[in-house]
Design a protein around this motif. Sequence first.
Motif, short mmCIF file in Angstrom:
data_model
loop_
_atom_site.label_atom_id
_atom_site.label_comp_id
_atom_site.label_asym_id
_atom_site.label_seq_id
_atom_site.Cartn_x
_atom_site.Cartn_y
_atom_site.Cartn_z
N GLY A 1 30.80 44.94 23.14
CA GLY A 1 31.44 43.63 23.11
C GLY A 1 32.91 43.71 23.52
O GLY A 1 33.39 42.91 24.33
N TRP A 2 33.64 44.68 22.98
CA TRP A 2 35.06 44.83 23.34
C TRP A 2 35.21 45.17 24.82
O TRP A 2 36.11 44.70 25.50
N ALA A 3 34.32 46.04 25.29
CA ALA A 3 34.41 46.48 26.69
C ALA A 3 34.24 45.29 27.63
O ALA A 3 34.92 45.21 28.66
N VAL A 4 33.36 44.35 27.28
CA VAL A 4 33.13 43.18 28.14
C VAL A 4 34.44 42.43 28.36
O VAL A 4 34.78 42.04 29.49
N GLU A 5 35.20 42.25 27.28
CA GLU A 5 36.48 41.53 27.42
C GLU A 5 37.45 42.29 28.29
O GLU A 5 38.09 41.74 29.17
N ARG A 6 37.60 43.58 28.03
CA ARG A 6 38.57 44.39 28.78
C ARG A 6 38.23 44.39 30.25
O ARG A 6 39.10 44.31 31.11
N VAL A 7 36.93 44.49 30.55
CA VAL A 7 36.51 44.56 31.95
C VAL A 7 36.89 43.28 32.68
O VAL A 7 37.33 43.31 33.83
N ARG A 8 36.75 42.17 31.99
CA ARG A 8 37.11 40.90 32.62
C ARG A 8 38.60 40.89 32.95
O ARG A 8 39.01 40.48 34.03
N GLU A 9 39.44 41.37 32.02
CA GLU A 9 40.89 41.40 32.27
C GLU A 9 41.24 42.33 33.43
O GLU A 9 42.01 41.98 34.31
N VAL A 10 40.64 43.52 33.41
CA VAL A 10 40.94 44.49 34.47
C VAL A 10 40.52 43.95 35.82
O VAL A 10 41.21 44.11 36.82
N ASN A 11 39.36 43.28 35.84
CA ASN A 11 38.87 42.73 37.10
C ASN A 11 39.84 41.71 37.67
O ASN A 11 40.10 41.68 38.88
N GLU A 12 40.41 40.88 36.80
CA GLU A 12 41.38 39.89 37.29
C GLU A 12 42.57 40.60 37.92
O GLU A 12 43.06 40.20 38.97
N ARG A 13 43.01 41.67 37.27
CA ARG A 13 44.17 42.40 37.80
C ARG A 13 43.88 43.00 39.16
O ARG A 13 44.70 42.97 40.05
N ILE A 14 42.70 43.59 39.30
CA ILE A 14 42.46 44.25 40.58
C ILE A 14 42.22 43.23 41.68
O ILE A 14 42.63 43.43 42.82
N GLU A 15 41.61 42.10 41.35
CA GLU A 15 41.44 41.06 42.38
C GLU A 15 42.80 40.57 42.85
O GLU A 15 43.03 40.34 44.04
N LYS A 16 43.70 40.41 41.88
CA LYS A 16 45.06 39.96 42.23
C LYS A 16 45.74 40.98 43.13
O LYS A 16 46.34 40.62 44.15
N ALA A 17 45.63 42.24 42.77
CA ALA A 17 46.29 43.28 43.57
C ALA A 17 45.74 43.32 44.98
O ALA A 17 46.48 43.47 45.95
N LEU A 18 44.40 43.17 45.09
CA LEU A 18 43.79 43.20 46.42
C LEU A 18 44.28 42.03 47.26
O LEU A 18 44.59 42.18 48.45
N LYS A 19 44.35 40.86 46.64
CA LYS A 19 44.78 39.68 47.39
C LYS A 19 46.21 39.84 47.87
O LYS A 19 46.53 39.51 49.01
N GLU A 20 47.08 40.35 46.97
CA GLU A 20 48.48 40.52 47.37
C GLU A 20 48.61 41.48 48.53
O GLU A 20 49.37 41.25 49.46
N ASP A 21 47.85 42.56 48.46
CA ASP A 21 47.95 43.54 49.54
C ASP A 21 47.44 42.98 50.86
O ASP A 21 47.99 43.23 51.93
N LEU A 22 46.38 42.18 50.76
CA LEU A 22 45.80 41.60 51.98
C LEU A 22 46.81 40.72 52.70
O LEU A 22 46.87 40.68 53.93
#
Lengths: 283, 273
Positions: free
Chosen positions: A254-275
Amino acid sequence: MPREADVNLSSKAFVTSALAQGLRVDGRSPLELRELAISFGRELGNVTIRLGKTTVLAHTSISLAAPSPERPYEGTLAVHTELSPMASPFHDQIGRASDEEVLLTRMVDKAIRRSGAVDREALCIVAGEKVWALTLTLHFLTDDGNLLDAAVLASILSLKHFRRPDVTVVGSEVTVHTEDERVPVPLAIHYTPICITFAFFESIPQPILDPTHLETQLATSFLNLALTPQRELLVVSKTGGSPLEGDEVMCCVGWAVERVREVNERIEKALKEDLQKRVLEVR
Amino acid sequence: MSRVEILNDGGLRADGRRPLELRSLTLQLDTIPEADGSASVSHGLTSVSAAVYGPREPKNRGTVHHDRAVINVEVGVAAWSEAGGRRRGRGDRRIAELAASIKSTFEPVIMTHLYPRSQVDIYIQVLEQDGGLLQASINATTLALISAGVPLLDYVCACSSGCHNTTTLLDLNNLEESDLPSCTVAVLPASFKVTLVSMETRLHVDRFEEIFRGALRAGRVIRGEMEAVVKGRTRGLVQDMGRVRAAGGAGAVGTGEGAKAVAGEDVEMDDSL
């Protein structure tokens, strides 16, 4: 081959008594990740992930190859991981890989390659003759605990960042276009595997997330979970260490599900910025 | 090519089992007389043999621990075990991972602190594979350790489980393992705690909870079977001991009193434990 010295008793007492009160030595709360720094290299697919002090560099390359006879419609993805003394002087075992390296390599392999995150059928050019062969190489630069999570993050970011050359197929004639002719094409990735590691300590009910090297040496068991942001489990691995209750395992999920969602947002943001910073189009 | 149904309309699996039914379980102890302990376990067509040597003098002085025994696991997979007859060397990643998993599963369960500066060697030979390799290896190792007399905290019982649509299936064979998301769980039945969880396929979190709990319960059932086999073996040993003692007492050149005392004692097994 030097063997790492056991943690001294005063450090052990300090860390465990702090954990018993829910405090960690670096000031984090038990379920908090370390600071995540993502930087992209000049080449597409070159990513460095820094999780606290743990640093992993991933880079993807591609080449044309013949497919394996068992799967003529699929491209291939090979993941190369090598734990060299650069990460830590205790990772130096020539010949047979140490237990730690075996488990690390297998986990990364399971999470990235065997889970089918990358669509291998999309890598096929001419069935049975020519396919794309992807190679993902991981370099472990610094080991301050939790190499696995950093490695999986670096791998999936590298694959998402990477662009392969565009191809035109006329009959069985294949033309590979260079970057100047056609815009390179992203890989077809179904989902984003993100790995979360929990560490458990004896007689302390609360597990911690993302252990540092010191915490790793003192922990009595680990639980590695690879999930997608869509609440799907890809890999669950708890091998050995002190036994856990079934409920504890589900709690961690259950905890991992939440963390994964947060991390995913961060990496999507980083990818978009780099693009936005890169010039990929040809005018 | 016709596809075999995992679960047909009647609710039966491809090999005729019901979803929560385990395969036929064969547990044998002391199959290798030269080893300190040995066992052979078959789950249906998956057959694994384990031999335990130890605790004994460590071969490699470099890896000795001053306060506990070192566990060493080696796995050999017979070339004929897999369909297609593929030969796997010792360095094969899958086998190395299997050995590492078994080692880390048993390290906390074996009371290693009782044998400092020594080594326990566990050799596993895979004879036939039809799914459930990890579970069979773990079960075989538990029985081999018991046969060797190595002190354990509890039995370690493992079972695999999978999910087909929303039905939980237990003890998967090769066909089901390659098609369905599955996990293997090793449990210490007395405390219901988990020592190993391994899942490599994509599965939704809620479905995972169902199959996880299913495998936990199956571990308990396997424990019952293991206990029956271990007790049967002990009963046999006790009977032999009684016979030997009676024979020894009758033939001993001693005082009449001594012979009477020995013959009068009857070695009995305590079934309540």
